[in-house]
Scaffold this motif. Structure first.
Motif, PDB file in Angstrom:
ATOM      1  N   MET A 143       0.791  -1.135  -0.052  1.00  0.00           N
ATOM      2  CA  MET A 143       0.123  -0.039   0.157  1.00  0.00           C
ATOM      3  C   MET A 143       0.967   1.351   0.058  1.00  0.00           C
ATOM      4  O   MET A 143       1.986   1.323   0.616  1.00  0.00           O
ATOM      5  CB  MET A 143      -0.880   0.016   1.322  1.00  0.00           C
ATOM      6  N   ASP A 144       0.483   2.266  -0.841  1.00  0.00           N
ATOM      7  CA  ASP A 144       1.136   3.330  -0.722  1.00  0.00           C
ATOM      8  C   ASP A 144       0.897   4.397   0.051  1.00  0.00           C
ATOM      9  O   ASP A 144      -0.209   4.923  -0.016  1.00  0.00           O
ATOM     10  CB  ASP A 144       1.031   4.195  -2.100  1.00  0.00           C
ATOM     11  N   LEU A 145       1.766   4.783   1.101  1.00  0.00           N
ATOM     12  CA  LEU A 145       1.252   5.374   2.128  1.00  0.00           C
ATOM     13  C   LEU A 145       1.191   6.821   1.709  1.00  0.00           C
ATOM     14  O   LEU A 145       0.510   7.884   2.399  1.00  0.00           O
ATOM     15  CB  LEU A 145       2.221   5.362   3.399  1.00  0.00           C
ATOM     16  N   GLY A 146       1.834   7.586   0.675  1.00  0.00           N
ATOM     17  CA  GLY A 146       1.841   8.887   0.274  1.00  0.00           C
ATOM     18  C   GLY A 146       0.498   9.089  -0.482  1.00  0.00           C
ATOM     19  O   GLY A 146      -0.087  10.074  -0.247  1.00  0.00           O
ATOM     20  N   ILE A 147       0.060   8.205  -1.111  1.00  0.00           N
ATOM     21  CA  ILE A 147      -1.320   8.286  -1.490  1.00  0.00           C
ATOM     22  C   ILE A 147      -2.504   8.203  -0.345  1.00  0.00           C
ATOM     23  O   ILE A 147      -3.178   9.134  -0.501  1.00  0.00           O
ATOM     24  CB  ILE A 147      -1.651   7.135  -2.646  1.00  0.00           C
ATOM     25  N   LEU A 148      -2.069   7.537   0.531  1.00  0.00           N
ATOM     26  CA  LEU A 148      -3.067   7.295   1.731  1.00  0.00           C
ATOM     27  C   LEU A 148      -3.102   8.594   2.402  1.00  0.00           C
ATOM     28  O   LEU A 148      -4.209   9.327   2.677  1.00  0.00           O
ATOM     29  CB  LEU A 148      -2.732   6.329   2.798  1.00  0.00           C
ATOM     30  N   ALA A 149      -2.098   9.376   2.514  1.00  0.00           N
ATOM     31  CA  ALA A 149      -1.802  10.442   3.265  1.00  0.00           C
ATOM     32  C   ALA A 149      -2.543  11.976   2.297  1.00  0.00           C
ATOM     33  O   ALA A 149      -3.137  12.532   2.895  1.00  0.00           O
ATOM     34  CB  ALA A 149      -0.288  10.836   3.522  1.00  0.00           C
ATOM     35  N   ALA A 150      -2.164  11.638   1.056  1.00  0.00           N
ATOM     36  CA  ALA A 150      -2.603  12.533   0.182  1.00  0.00           C
ATOM     37  C   ALA A 150      -4.287  12.729   0.254  1.00  0.00           C
ATOM     38  O   ALA A 150      -4.954  13.742   0.283  1.00  0.00           O
ATOM     39  CB  ALA A 150      -2.067  12.521  -1.270  1.00  0.00           C
ATOM     40  N   THR A 151      -4.656  11.350   0.022  1.00  0.00           N
ATOM     41  CA  THR A 151      -6.265  11.142   0.274  1.00  0.00           C
ATOM     42  C   THR A 151      -6.772  11.618   1.484  1.00  0.00           C
ATOM     43  O   THR A 151      -7.735  12.612   1.596  1.00  0.00           O
ATOM     44  CB  THR A 151      -6.624   9.600   0.024  1.00  0.00           C
ATOM     45  N   PHE A 152      -6.123  11.647   2.518  1.00  0.00           N
ATOM     46  CA  PHE A 152      -6.715  11.933   3.786  1.00  0.00           C
ATOM     47  C   PHE A 152      -6.703  13.538   4.070  1.00  0.00           C
ATOM     48  O   PHE A 152      -7.859  13.880   4.359  1.00  0.00           O
ATOM     49  CB  PHE A 152      -5.607  11.434   5.017  1.00  0.00           C
ATOM     50  N   GLY A 153      -5.555  13.971   3.589  1.00  0.00           N
ATOM     51  CA  GLY A 153      -5.445  15.441   3.563  1.00  0.00           C
ATOM     52  C   GLY A 153      -6.378  16.300   2.639  1.00  0.00           C
ATOM     53  O   GLY A 153      -7.107  17.070   3.072  1.00  0.00           O
ATOM     54  N   ALA A 154      -6.746  15.634   1.582  1.00  0.00           N
ATOM     55  CA  ALA A 154      -7.658  16.272   0.802  1.00  0.00           C
ATOM     56  C   ALA A 154      -9.228  16.252   1.011  1.00  0.00           C
ATOM     57  O   ALA A 154      -9.694  17.099   1.263  1.00  0.00           O
ATOM     58  CB  ALA A 154      -7.562  15.579  -0.746  1.00  0.00           C
TER      59      ALA A 154
END
Length: 200
Positions: free
Chosen positions: A1-12
């Motif tokens: 799982m890509d944590l960068g995508i997870l974090a970007a999604t969370f923030g947005a």
């Protein structure tokens, strides 16, 4: 799982959902029902809606890449326009939404009925919501449904938790119109990033 995508999604999703009507709905419901029951009902509604959005986004990845990114960019731009246009009247609209959701909520002593009522109100309010459309776009853009699901649902659960526990206090310190402008900025940033990918 890509944590960068997870974090970007969370923030947005977090930034876009804070000024949303669902925040106000959870806040009002928590004044009528037990806060934990409200949060559980709202969380279940968000879970179902996020699963639907992720499924639609995953199906969209079967379409041509240029089409997916173009549609995603359009949704981000529309989101920015909607948030920007609604920002000036956001504070007044909050009062109207509070009255609307207060009318839908009825005092109840049952934990289960409180959770069910909260689920139904939020489930109905979330269809076609900006956060749901952004979730679809993020899945289509990144092709990482699990990371987007976890990021989006985590953001929605945190926003609803804040609404239930400290919604009134938050609104005293941060005006809704400011959150609308910040959300619009996030949508524009996502649109710009998608455009860069399209032009590569």
């Amino acid at each position: 799982m890509d944590l960068g995508i997870l974090a970007a999604t969370f923030g947005a999703i977090f930034i876009v959902e804070l000024p949303d009507k669902t925040f106000i709905a959870a806040l009002v419901l928590s004044t009528r029902y037990r806060p934990l029951a409200v949060w559980l009902g709202v969380g279940l509604a968000f879970g179902v809606q996020t699963l639907v959005a992720v499924t639609v986004g995953a199906l969209a990845t079967l379409l041509p890449d240029v089409l997916i990114k173009s549609v995603a960019m359009a949704i981000f731009l529309i989101g920015a326009v909607v948030l920007f246009r609604t920002a000036p009247g956001a504070d007044a609209a909050e009062k109207e939404q509070e009255e609307e959701y207060a009318a839908k909520a009825m005092d109840s002593k049952s934990f289960l009925s409180s959770a069910v009522a909260s689920f139904l109100v939020l489930f109905a309010a979330e269809w076609g919501d900006l956060s749901q459309l952004l979730t679809i776009s993020l899945v289509a853009r990144y092709e990482a449904p699990v990371a987007v699901f976890i990021g989006a649902l985590s953001a929605l659960l945190l926003v609803s938790g804040l609404a239930v526990i400290a919604g009134r206090t938050l609104l005293r310190f941060v005006a809704l119109h400011v959150l609308h402008y910040v959300g619009a900025g996030v949508c524009l940033l996502l649109a710009a990033l998608t455009l860069v990918e399209l032009l590569r």
